[in-house]
Structures are given as C-alpha cells and as structure tokens.
Design a protein around this motif. Structure first.
Motif, PDB file in Angstrom:
ATOM      1  N   GLY A 159      -0.082   9.425 -13.251  1.00  0.00           N
ATOM      2  CA  GLY A 159      -1.352   8.756 -13.491  1.00  0.00           C
ATOM      3  C   GLY A 159      -1.414   7.359 -12.939  1.00  0.00           C
ATOM      4  O   GLY A 159      -2.331   6.588 -13.277  1.00  0.00           O
ATOM      5  N   VAL A 160      -0.457   6.983 -12.080  1.00  0.00           N
ATOM      6  CA  VAL A 160      -0.484   5.668 -11.444  1.00  0.00           C
ATOM      7  C   VAL A 160      -1.467   5.732 -10.287  1.00  0.00           C
ATOM      8  O   VAL A 160      -1.290   6.533  -9.358  1.00  0.00           O
ATOM      9  N   PRO A 161      -2.524   4.920 -10.288  1.00  0.00           N
ATOM     10  CA  PRO A 161      -3.545   5.017  -9.240  1.00  0.00           C
ATOM     11  C   PRO A 161      -3.024   4.531  -7.894  1.00  0.00           C
ATOM     12  O   PRO A 161      -2.067   3.756  -7.823  1.00  0.00           O
ATOM     13  N   ARG A 162      -3.674   4.982  -6.837  1.00  0.00           N
ATOM     14  CA  ARG A 162      -3.313   4.508  -5.504  1.00  0.00           C
ATOM     15  C   ARG A 162      -3.757   3.059  -5.340  1.00  0.00           C
ATOM     16  O   ARG A 162      -4.590   2.547  -6.098  1.00  0.00           O
ATOM     17  N   ASN A 163      -3.225   2.392  -4.346  1.00  0.00           N
ATOM     18  CA  ASN A 163      -3.598   0.999  -4.076  1.00  0.00           C
ATOM     19  C   ASN A 163      -5.068   0.879  -3.700  1.00  0.00           C
ATOM     20  O   ASN A 163      -5.655   1.803  -3.117  1.00  0.00           O
ATOM     21  N   ARG A 164      -5.652  -0.278  -4.032  1.00  0.00           N
ATOM     22  CA  ARG A 164      -6.990  -0.581  -3.530  1.00  0.00           C
ATOM     23  C   ARG A 164      -6.957  -0.697  -2.015  1.00  0.00           C
ATOM     24  O   ARG A 164      -5.916  -0.929  -1.411  1.00  0.00           O
ATOM     25  N   ASP A 165      -8.119  -0.557  -1.379  1.00  0.00           N
ATOM     26  CA  ASP A 165      -8.182  -0.589   0.083  1.00  0.00           C
ATOM     27  C   ASP A 165      -7.692  -1.907   0.668  1.00  0.00           C
ATOM     28  O   ASP A 165      -7.170  -1.935   1.785  1.00  0.00           O
ATOM     29  N   ASP A 166      -7.849  -3.012  -0.087  1.00  0.00           N
ATOM     30  CA  ASP A 166      -7.365  -4.290   0.438  1.00  0.00           C
ATOM     31  C   ASP A 166      -5.860  -4.464   0.227  1.00  0.00           C
ATOM     32  O   ASP A 166      -5.282  -5.468   0.626  1.00  0.00           O
ATOM     33  N   GLN A 167      -5.218  -3.471  -0.395  1.00  0.00           N
ATOM     34  CA  GLN A 167      -3.766  -3.463  -0.564  1.00  0.00           C
ATOM     35  C   GLN A 167      -3.158  -2.243   0.125  1.00  0.00           C
ATOM     36  O   GLN A 167      -2.040  -1.828  -0.181  1.00  0.00           O
ATOM     37  N   LEU A 168      -3.928  -1.687   1.072  1.00  0.00           N
ATOM     38  CA  LEU A 168      -3.521  -0.467   1.755  1.00  0.00           C
ATOM     39  C   LEU A 168      -3.755  -0.650   3.251  1.00  0.00           C
ATOM     40  O   LEU A 168      -4.854  -1.008   3.678  1.00  0.00           O
ATOM     41  N   ALA A 169      -2.718  -0.440   4.035  1.00  0.00           N
ATOM     42  CA  ALA A 169      -2.838  -0.541   5.488  1.00  0.00           C
ATOM     43  C   ALA A 169      -2.770   0.845   6.106  1.00  0.00           C
ATOM     44  O   ALA A 169      -2.298   1.799   5.479  1.00  0.00           O
ATOM     45  N   VAL A 170      -3.240   0.944   7.328  1.00  0.00           N
ATOM     46  CA  VAL A 170      -3.109   2.179   8.095  1.00  0.00           C
ATOM     47  C   VAL A 170      -2.634   1.794   9.485  1.00  0.00           C
ATOM     48  O   VAL A 170      -3.029   0.761  10.034  1.00  0.00           O
ATOM     49  N   LEU A 216      -5.605  -3.458   7.769  1.00  0.00           N
ATOM     50  CA  LEU A 216      -5.990  -3.084   6.415  1.00  0.00           C
ATOM     51  C   LEU A 216      -7.101  -2.043   6.421  1.00  0.00           C
ATOM     52  O   LEU A 216      -8.025  -2.104   7.240  1.00  0.00           O
ATOM     53  N   VAL A 217      -7.017  -1.114   5.471  1.00  0.00           N
ATOM     54  CA  VAL A 217      -8.070  -0.106   5.316  1.00  0.00           C
ATOM     55  C   VAL A 217      -9.393  -0.775   4.966  1.00  0.00           C
ATOM     56  O   VAL A 217     -10.458  -0.344   5.407  1.00  0.00           O
ATOM     57  N   SER A 218      -9.332  -1.861   4.180  1.00  0.00           N
ATOM     58  CA  SER A 218     -10.553  -2.539   3.749  1.00  0.00           C
ATOM     59  C   SER A 218     -11.325  -3.151   4.904  1.00  0.00           C
ATOM     60  O   SER A 218     -12.495  -3.491   4.759  1.00  0.00           O
ATOM     61  N   GLY A 219     -10.685  -3.297   6.069  1.00  0.00           N
ATOM     62  CA  GLY A 219     -11.375  -3.840   7.231  1.00  0.00           C
ATOM     63  C   GLY A 219     -12.196  -2.816   7.987  1.00  0.00           C
ATOM     64  O   GLY A 219     -12.754  -3.129   9.041  1.00  0.00           O
ATOM     65  N   ARG A 246      -0.438   5.893   6.306  1.00  0.00           N
ATOM     66  CA  ARG A 246      -0.914   4.831   5.421  1.00  0.00           C
ATOM     67  C   ARG A 246       0.271   4.124   4.783  1.00  0.00           C
ATOM     68  O   ARG A 246       1.314   4.712   4.542  1.00  0.00           O
ATOM     69  N   LEU A 247       0.068   2.829   4.517  1.00  0.00           N
ATOM     70  CA  LEU A 247       1.125   2.011   3.944  1.00  0.00           C
ATOM     71  C   LEU A 247       0.602   1.320   2.680  1.00  0.00           C
ATOM     72  O   LEU A 247      -0.179   0.365   2.770  1.00  0.00           O
ATOM     73  N   PRO A 248       1.010   1.786   1.508  1.00  0.00           N
ATOM     74  CA  PRO A 248       0.634   1.093   0.261  1.00  0.00           C
ATOM     75  C   PRO A 248       1.477  -0.172   0.102  1.00  0.00           C
ATOM     76  O   PRO A 248       2.677  -0.122  -0.139  1.00  0.00           O
ATOM     77  N   LEU A 249       0.841  -1.314   0.254  1.00  0.00           N
ATOM     78  CA  LEU A 249       1.549  -2.592   0.301  1.00  0.00           C
ATOM     79  C   LEU A 249       1.920  -3.083  -1.092  1.00  0.00           C
ATOM     80  O   LEU A 249       1.197  -2.846  -2.067  1.00  0.00           O
ATOM     81  N   ASP A 266       8.004   3.967  -0.805  1.00  0.00           N
ATOM     82  CA  ASP A 266       6.554   3.968  -0.595  1.00  0.00           C
ATOM     83  C   ASP A 266       5.810   4.493  -1.814  1.00  0.00           C
ATOM     84  O   ASP A 266       4.692   4.071  -2.098  1.00  0.00           O
ATOM     85  N   ALA A 267       6.400   5.431  -2.544  1.00  0.00           N
ATOM     86  CA  ALA A 267       5.744   5.985  -3.731  1.00  0.00           C
ATOM     87  C   ALA A 267       5.510   4.919  -4.785  1.00  0.00           C
ATOM     88  O   ALA A 267       4.595   5.032  -5.609  1.00  0.00           O
ATOM     89  N   ALA A 268       6.327   3.855  -4.766  1.00  0.00           N
ATOM     90  CA  ALA A 268       6.188   2.743  -5.702  1.00  0.00           C
ATOM     91  C   ALA A 268       5.422   1.578  -5.087  1.00  0.00           C
ATOM     92  O   ALA A 268       5.418   0.483  -5.636  1.00  0.00           O
ATOM     93  N   SER A 269       4.749   1.823  -3.942  1.00  0.00           N
ATOM     94  CA  SER A 269       4.041   0.757  -3.209  1.00  0.00           C
ATOM     95  C   SER A 269       4.977  -0.380  -2.862  1.00  0.00           C
ATOM     96  O   SER A 269       4.612  -1.551  -2.929  1.00  0.00           O
ATOM     97  N   LEU A 270       6.181  -0.030  -2.451  1.00  0.00           N
ATOM     98  CA  LEU A 270       7.153  -1.044  -2.047  1.00  0.00           C
ATOM     99  C   LEU A 270       7.195  -1.096  -0.524  1.00  0.00           C
ATOM    100  O   LEU A 270       8.088  -0.540   0.122  1.00  0.00           O
ATOM    101  N   ILE A 271       6.210  -1.770   0.036  1.00  0.00           N
ATOM    102  CA  ILE A 271       6.130  -2.038   1.467  1.00  0.00           C
ATOM    103  C   ILE A 271       5.772  -3.508   1.618  1.00  0.00           C
ATOM    104  O   ILE A 271       4.839  -3.998   0.975  1.00  0.00           O
ATOM    105  N   ASN A 272       6.516  -4.217   2.459  1.00  0.00           N
ATOM    106  CA  ASN A 272       6.305  -5.655   2.591  1.00  0.00           C
ATOM    107  C   ASN A 272       4.885  -5.926   3.086  1.00  0.00           C
ATOM    108  O   ASN A 272       4.502  -5.438   4.150  1.00  0.00           O
ATOM    109  N   PRO A 273       4.077  -6.697   2.339  1.00  0.00           N
ATOM    110  CA  PRO A 273       2.684  -6.922   2.726  1.00  0.00           C
ATOM    111  C   PRO A 273       2.516  -7.816   3.945  1.00  0.00           C
ATOM    112  O   PRO A 273       1.434  -7.871   4.522  1.00  0.00           O
TER     113      PRO A 273
END
Length: 371
Positions: A159-170, A216-219, A246-249, A266-273
């Motif tokens: 139930g851990v949600p995915r990162n917001r688009d401004d915290q997600l890169a592609v 960033l996805v948000s861009g 995709r990279l959850p930052l 990556d499953a824990a959103s452990l990617i250097n922002p």
C-alpha cells in the motif's frame, strides 16, 4: 506450502546483495530469490558502478575484481552545468561501467554460490499473515524483501504509493560507438532547456558507450522530447536501440513500514535525485535489508532504523541539494567551484554517486561564484 526464511523478489543488485547478506549473517538460513527473467538479462540503466558500491559488495564477500573483470577503470568525470560551465577532473577513486546484463548475472551467481536459491517466477499476489508472508498461494516466507524495481509488486501490496510526478524521472538509454576522446571519462552534460534534465555518456571500454537522457515526469516528458534532448546534448551520438525506464527518486526519508516486508533499491525509491544513480543505494539497502530480515516480525522497524543510521544524513543532503539545483545559476556556480578546487569536486561526486553530504565547503564555493 513451501516455507523459506527469506524470500527476495527481484534478482538485481539489491536482491542479490540482500541474499548475500542473509547467508553471511546466518549460513543456515533458507533464502529464495525470485525473478521474472532468466539470467543474463538486460536492465535499462547507466551501468556506472561507483567504488563505494564495490566496497559494500566486498563486505558481503564478493571480490570487486570479479565484479568488474574485463571492464577497465574509468578514472575521470566531466560535468557540464546548465549554463555551460565545464569541469573535468580525476575522481578520488575510479568508477567502472559494467553492462547490467553482465553485472546482475555476476552478482546473482555470487548469491547462489553463497547458498541462496534462484527461481524464475513472476510474483502476482502477496498476502500478509501474522506469522509469515504468503506469495502467490504457493510459498511462505518469514520475511519478504521487495527488490523488484520501480514498478514493484511488493510495494503495491504494502500500500505504499508511487512517487509524485515531480519526484519521478523518466530516461531513455542505449549503446552507441564511444565518442572520440572520451576513453576513461564519464560525461554528464546539462542545459537550461527543459531543466532539470541531463544526458550521459559512459565508456564501457570495448568501443561502446552507454548513453542516455532523462528528465522529470512532471515536466511533461514524452518519448519524442526525450529523443530531442538526447540529440541536443549529445549531438552525433546514434544509439542502435533506445529503451525507456522510470526512476522513483529519493525523497529524503525511505517509506518503510513495520513488519515482515522490506523494500530495497528502486522499490524503496532509493535513487539519487541529483544524478539518477541507483546501484550504490541498491547494494547498500539490499545488504541492510538482508541483515534485518533475520528478525522476523521486527524486521521492518530494524531495517528502517538501519537505513536512517547509514543513509539518513546523506539522503537529507541529496534532497536539499536537489531542490537547490532547480536554479541553473546555482548549479553553474557549483561546477565552477569544482573546477577550481579538487576538494569541492570530490564533495560533489560523493554527494551524487555515493553517500556524501552537502558540505559547507561546497556551499561557500558556490556562493563566492554566483553571478
């Protein structure tokens, strides 16, 4: 049902490191690694391995020379800021560029040699019980570790949600002929257009380079825009094939609940922002998860504390630096400071590729060069 002490979903660097850590701490533990693919298999990645990641693997009993065999050291790094300032220096210790098809196969083989079992399986369902975790109605585990990447099935089950688009890169990545004059130099280049975004070119040592571009996805990232960015920042580079991922930052605080299910890499959103680097985080978090996994129902809390002790200050620094980097003028000042002071350069590299911190020295160097 078939019961295992620890089941790891995902056989990449995080999953392999986790299995190695469990077997190192408890040689009699029954450890099963599940992956949906057969090895060797490719993963979309920049393929860069910082020396700090090799240090973690060495602590798990894996000889760094075996990990990097056949791939030469890459001792230099070139950075280009959004406004065009450039620095190229030798790093404190060299990095390596090893294709993931090779790296992951070597690491999972090391885990098997240490006593873990590997099976091909696509995990679809995770059920929580008071004394165990059930996988697909066929297996149970004392502790389940989700090391299954950005689209983690285990993360969704928690139930851990995915990162917001401004915290997600592609990003898109491919292999191309090594550009002239780039032997032994990793290149990261940026531009003010569509900032924050960057392209990279990492020489493998066999005449090819791993090249790619991300934003960033948000861009409003699109495949066409990513292709244009790659062409703009690396003119003349023509990869034979490009794949996207995709990279959850990292957001500064890993989202790890209590209980018998852990998330790594990556499953824990452990990617250097700042840089999109994930292999160091993957092997380190996998190792910490493996050590905590032997605690059963107390594993989640113990792992969260271990992450905070080992990475807490660094993750807060990288998140702060990522927010500050949204101003191109500040990035330009940092790069110029790194060009004039090897210590600032080393601080920047440690922050972006390992577990360094945002130092007073780097901030002072940037402030002095603001214009």
């Amino acid at each position: 049902m078939e019961h295992w002490d620890v089941v790891v979903v995902g056989g990449g660097p995080a999953g392999a490191a986790c299995a190695l850590a469990v077997r190192q701490a408890a040689p009699g533990a029954r450890v099963l690694v599940l992956d949906r693919a057969d090895f060797p298999r490719d993963k979309v990645c920049g393929d860069g391995i910082a020396p700090d990641a090799l240090d973690v693997l060495a602590g798990l009993g894996v000889d760094p020379a075996d990990v990097t065999a056949g791939y030469p050291a890459v001792p230099r790094l070139r950075l280009r800021s959004p406004r065009g300032s450039t620095v190229e220096r030798a790093t404190e210790r060299p990095s390596y560029v090893v294709p993931r098809a090779v790296l992951d196969a070597r690491l999972i083989t090391a885990a098997q040699d240490a006593g873990a079992e590997l099976r091909r399986r696509t995990v679809r369902a995770v059920t929580f019980r008071p004394d165990a975790v059930e996988i697909d109605g066929a297996l149970t585990a004392g502790v389940l570790v989700g090391a299954d990447g950005a689209e983690s099935v285990v993360r969704r089950a928690l139930g851990v949600p995915r990162n917001r688009d401004d915290q997600l890169a592609v990003a898109i990545r491919g292999y191309a002929p090594e550009p002239p004059g780039q032997a032994g130099v990793q290149v990261i280049t940026t531009t003010e257009q569509r900032w924050p975004a960057y392209a990279w070119s990492f020489p493998i040592g066999d005449g090819r380079a791993n090249v790619g571009y991300g934003e960033l996805v948000s861009g409003g990232a699109t495949r066409a825009g990513l292709l244009q960015g790659l062409t703009r920042l690396l003119p003349g580079v023509e990869p034979a094939e490009l794949r996207a991922h995709r990279l959850p930052l990292s957001t500064g605080v890993p989202r790890q609940p209590d209980g018998r299910v852990l998330l790594a890499g990556d499953a824990a959103s452990l990617i250097n922002p700042l840089t999109g680097e994930g292999i160091f985080y993957a092997v380190l978090s996998g190792a910490l998860a493996g050590q905590a996994a032997l605690l059963g129902g107390g594993a989640g809390a113990a792992y969260r504390r271990a992450l905070a002790r080992r990475l807490g200050r660094h993750l807060r620094s990288s998140s702060t630096a990522s927010r500050l980097s949204r101003w191109p003028v500040l990035m330009d000042a940092v790069v110029r400071g790194a060009g004039q002071d090897q210590r600032v350069f080393d601080d920047v590299v440690a922050l972006g590729l390992a577990d360094g911190r945002l130092t007073q020295r780097t901030l002072a160097a940037a402030v002095r060069r603001l214009r």
